[in-house]
Write an enzyme that holds these catalytic residues in place. Sequence first.
Site, PDB file in Angstrom:
ATOM      1  N   ASN A 167       0.806  -1.229   0.000  1.00 32.63           N
ATOM      2  CA  ASN A 167       0.000   0.000   0.000  1.00 32.63           C
ATOM      3  C   ASN A 167       0.839   1.280   0.000  1.00 32.63           C
ATOM      4  O   ASN A 167       0.334   2.335  -0.353  1.00 32.63           O
ATOM      5  CB  ASN A 167      -1.001  -0.008   1.167  1.00 32.63           C
ATOM      6  N   GLU A 263       6.252  -2.870  11.646  1.00 31.89           N
ATOM      7  CA  GLU A 263       5.067  -2.016  11.600  1.00 31.89           C
ATOM      8  C   GLU A 263       3.967  -2.837  10.956  1.00 31.89           C
ATOM      9  O   GLU A 263       4.032  -3.151   9.767  1.00 31.89           O
ATOM     10  CB  GLU A 263       5.343  -0.752  10.773  1.00 31.89           C
ATOM     11  N   CYS A 297      -2.892   1.040   7.090  1.00 33.99           N
ATOM     12  CA  CYS A 297      -2.868   0.450   8.433  1.00 33.99           C
ATOM     13  C   CYS A 297      -3.568   1.371   9.418  1.00 33.99           C
ATOM     14  O   CYS A 297      -4.188   0.922  10.375  1.00 33.99           O
ATOM     15  CB  CYS A 297      -1.433   0.200   8.870  1.00 33.99           C
ATOM     16  N   THR A 298      -3.474   2.694   9.167  1.00 36.52           N
ATOM     17  CA  THR A 298      -4.038   3.680  10.092  1.00 36.52           C
ATOM     18  C   THR A 298      -5.447   4.116   9.714  1.00 36.52           C
ATOM     19  O   THR A 298      -5.934   5.123  10.215  1.00 36.52           O
ATOM     20  CB  THR A 298      -3.143   4.933  10.126  1.00 36.52           C
TER      21      THR A 298
HETATM   22  P1  NAP Z   1       2.000  -8.696   3.684  1.00 34.08           P
HETATM   23  O1  NAP Z   1       1.228  -9.617   2.858  1.00 34.08           O
HETATM   24  O2  NAP Z   1       2.322  -9.080   5.065  1.00 34.08           O
HETATM   25  O3  NAP Z   1       3.314  -8.370   2.855  1.00 34.08           O
HETATM   26  C1  NAP Z   1       4.251  -7.424   3.303  1.00 34.08           C
HETATM   27  C2  NAP Z   1       5.614  -7.758   2.769  1.00 34.08           C
HETATM   28  O4  NAP Z   1       6.066  -8.964   3.363  1.00 34.08           O
HETATM   29  C3  NAP Z   1       5.640  -8.002   1.261  1.00 34.08           C
HETATM   30  O5  NAP Z   1       6.818  -7.454   0.747  1.00 34.08           O
HETATM   31  C4  NAP Z   1       5.660  -9.514   1.173  1.00 34.08           C
HETATM   32  O6  NAP Z   1       6.222 -10.018  -0.004  1.00 34.08           O
HETATM   33  C5  NAP Z   1       6.542  -9.833   2.358  1.00 34.08           C
HETATM   34  N1  NAP Z   1       6.465 -11.216   2.819  1.00 34.08           N
HETATM   35  C6  NAP Z   1       5.464 -12.103   2.661  1.00 34.08           C
HETATM   36  N2  NAP Z   1       5.792 -13.280   3.254  1.00 34.08           N
HETATM   37  C7  NAP Z   1       7.027 -13.112   3.790  1.00 34.08           C
HETATM   38  C8  NAP Z   1       7.908 -13.952   4.514  1.00 34.08           C
HETATM   39  N3  NAP Z   1       7.606 -15.209   4.827  1.00 34.08           N
HETATM   40  N4  NAP Z   1       9.081 -13.454   4.894  1.00 34.08           N
HETATM   41  C9  NAP Z   1       9.428 -12.179   4.597  1.00 34.08           C
HETATM   42  N5  NAP Z   1       8.642 -11.341   3.896  1.00 34.08           N
HETATM   43  C10 NAP Z   1       7.452 -11.802   3.498  1.00 34.08           C
HETATM   44  O7  NAP Z   1       1.271  -7.263   3.806  1.00 34.08           O
HETATM   45  P2  NAP Z   1       0.641  -6.393   2.646  1.00 34.08           P
HETATM   46  O8  NAP Z   1      -0.576  -7.107   2.170  1.00 34.08           O
HETATM   47  O9  NAP Z   1       1.667  -5.959   1.671  1.00 34.08           O
HETATM   48  O10 NAP Z   1       0.209  -5.088   3.449  1.00 34.08           O
HETATM   49  C11 NAP Z   1      -1.003  -5.002   4.094  1.00 34.08           C
HETATM   50  C12 NAP Z   1      -0.826  -5.164   5.586  1.00 34.08           C
HETATM   51  O11 NAP Z   1       0.238  -4.360   6.040  1.00 34.08           O
HETATM   52  C13 NAP Z   1      -2.015  -4.704   6.398  1.00 34.08           C
HETATM   53  O12 NAP Z   1      -2.236  -5.588   7.458  1.00 34.08           O
HETATM   54  C14 NAP Z   1      -1.606  -3.351   6.937  1.00 34.08           C
HETATM   55  O13 NAP Z   1      -2.259  -2.955   8.102  1.00 34.08           O
HETATM   56  C15 NAP Z   1      -0.160  -3.541   7.132  1.00 34.08           C
HETATM   57  N6  NAP Z   1       0.536  -2.268   7.057  1.00 34.08           N
HETATM   58  C16 NAP Z   1       1.005  -1.748   8.209  1.00 34.08           C
HETATM   59  C17 NAP Z   1       1.654  -0.539   8.213  1.00 34.08           C
HETATM   60  C18 NAP Z   1       2.176   0.064   9.471  1.00 34.08           C
HETATM   61  O14 NAP Z   1       3.007   0.954   9.364  1.00 34.08           O
HETATM   62  N7  NAP Z   1       1.754  -0.374  10.641  1.00 34.08           N
HETATM   63  C19 NAP Z   1       1.869   0.140   7.027  1.00 34.08           C
HETATM   64  C20 NAP Z   1       1.386  -0.428   5.848  1.00 34.08           C
HETATM   65  C21 NAP Z   1       0.723  -1.645   5.890  1.00 34.08           C
HETATM   66  P3  NAP Z   1       5.271 -10.550  -1.178  1.00 34.08           P
HETATM   67  O15 NAP Z   1       4.498  -9.365  -1.620  1.00 34.08           O
HETATM   68  O16 NAP Z   1       6.224 -11.071  -2.156  1.00 34.08           O
HETATM   69  O17 NAP Z   1       4.399 -11.615  -0.582  1.00 34.08           O
HETATM   70  O1  G3H Z   2      -0.564   1.877   5.931  1.00 32.35           O
HETATM   71  C1  G3H Z   2       0.155   2.259   6.834  1.00 32.35           C
HETATM   72  C2  G3H Z   2       0.848   3.539   6.768  1.00 32.35           C
HETATM   73  O2  G3H Z   2       1.887   3.587   7.716  1.00 32.35           O
HETATM   74  C3  G3H Z   2      -0.146   4.638   6.977  1.00 32.35           C
HETATM   75  O3  G3H Z   2       0.425   5.854   6.718  1.00 32.35           O
HETATM   76  O4  G3H Z   2      -1.264   7.202   7.957  1.00 32.35           O
HETATM   77  O5  G3H Z   2       0.327   8.281   6.385  1.00 32.35           O
HETATM   78  O6  G3H Z   2      -1.521   6.848   5.524  1.00 32.35           O
HETATM   79  P1  G3H Z   2      -0.562   7.113   6.643  1.00 32.35           P
END
Ligand code: NAP
Ligand code: G3H
Length: 502
Positions: A167, A263, A297-298
Amino acid sequence: MIDIPEFSIMKEGVNYKYYIDGKWKNSNSGKLISVYNPYNSELVGNVQACTKEEVDNIIKIAHKNIECWRDTPLNERTNAINKAADLIVEFSEPLGYLLMKEIGKPLNSALSEITRTAEIFRATADSSFQLSGETILGDVFEGFSREKVSMTYRVPLGVILCIGPFNYPFNLTGSKIAPALLAGNSIVMKPPTQGPLTALHFGIILEKAGVPPGIFNIITGRGSEIGDYLTSHPGIDMIAFTGSSQTGKHLAKVAGMKPLLLELGGKDAAIVLDDADLDNTVKAIVSGAFSFSGQRCTAVKRVLPMPAIADDLLKKVTEETLKLSIGNPAENKKIGPLISSEQCEYVQSLIDDALKKGATLICGNKREGNVIWPTILDNVTVDMRIAWEEPFGPVLPFIRINSAEKAIEISNKSEYGLQGMIFTENIDLAFNIAQELEVGTVQINGQSSRGPDHFPFLGTKSSGLGTQGIKYSIEAMSRNKVVVINLSERGKLVKQCFTIDK
Ligand code: NAP
Ligand code: G3H
């Protein structure tokens, strides 16, 4: 999209290469992974499906070059980061356009993701003073004298693995790269497979900015295939990860004893008290819930309104939500596609579950392709999945409450603890509720969000580990090095001490 000559080296046609030791290469696997525009399914590009052997090589290269960057004077590292910021701005339009296509983010938001990243680079360069240390004399404890002197300074951790989410694939890799470079580390970056193309451009940008070959490297491939191998690799000295809580928890298990900055997901709740300023609250909730179609995420993921305000709030939030434009991200429509059809099906399953259990549909619950109309559900109860699960889509549940205590209870029962919001004119009460919420950050009269990027950003429970934010990331990506000097008595000055006769 304008094809920029500087970037032509990184691809052949639509096939992007991976980046190792300053060179762009095809993987020996001979396999490519296709990246499709989630709005219209057009092919945007292909990336290399790298092998485990290529993971070994890239980590080896990053290690081989550690000293060269670590020993580069801090002011030169800072100059390179500033130069990278200039280049990000220079190329922001084509990068923003590519980002819009690969993840379906509205064009204006995609452009601001790019320029926000440049700002993070600049602010990180400006924070080089964070790498200074301190001097401590030993005579605080009995038995130790001032001849024992501790000098601490900050040193890099080594090779940092930076993994970003779909994202914010450019910004949330960039926010890891800049502090890692400032602190003198070398880097292996793995971009998300759904949205890797814009982030690959960091290779060209950093090279042009003067980062020597081998310091910054990019490996591409599915997390499910090379993720565990990368994170458990003994050559990785620290992991900075943003993504789902599920992947984050798994990663923490396989990584072993490596420092982690995680995160993860959130289920941010907006507690709305009877005396809240309605217009301000509505604006914050609609923008918070539906920007980038809730794929943040937020995002505001639950509304907990008190009885006296609940009906008016719901009515106004619905009116504003119905005004949101829907469709093509290239035309800057506010609501666009979710990242994949699987994600749409997951979001639909949460809506269906809530409706089956008695929630009231206020608007939405319509889908075309990967676009889900912004959906508001009222009378959501705690037995429904939408009360607890993170949809990462445009669904906003209203869980009506009748006391601040109930709001705190429902907020805290979540497995997540990213942010919380309180809308009220009563700042004393807001402050007291804020003390009770088990989250990283509480926003009073504002929507949940990460920025500005020098603020600390963290989650409790399943929402993360460690603190992000410019100063905090620099700290997390460096460590204290302590040198203790034991001065000899020989050089001590003999001083005359006077006592006053009474
Ligand atoms: P995701 O499916 O967990 O993927 C995140 C990253 O991890 C991708 O680069 C993915 O690669 C990689 N990955 C997957 N399996 C892995 C493994 N076994 N070992 C190491 N890396 C691995 O998350 P997403 O769908 O991209 O993002 C959505 C989620 O992220 C939501 O839950 C959101 O809340 C959270 N998020 C949190 C924040 C925050 O700052 N708190 C910010 C943004 C998003 P691949 O794409 O190749 O699978
Ligand atoms: O998706 C998670 C990001 O850390 C959220 O950043 O609050 O600036 O959209 P943002």
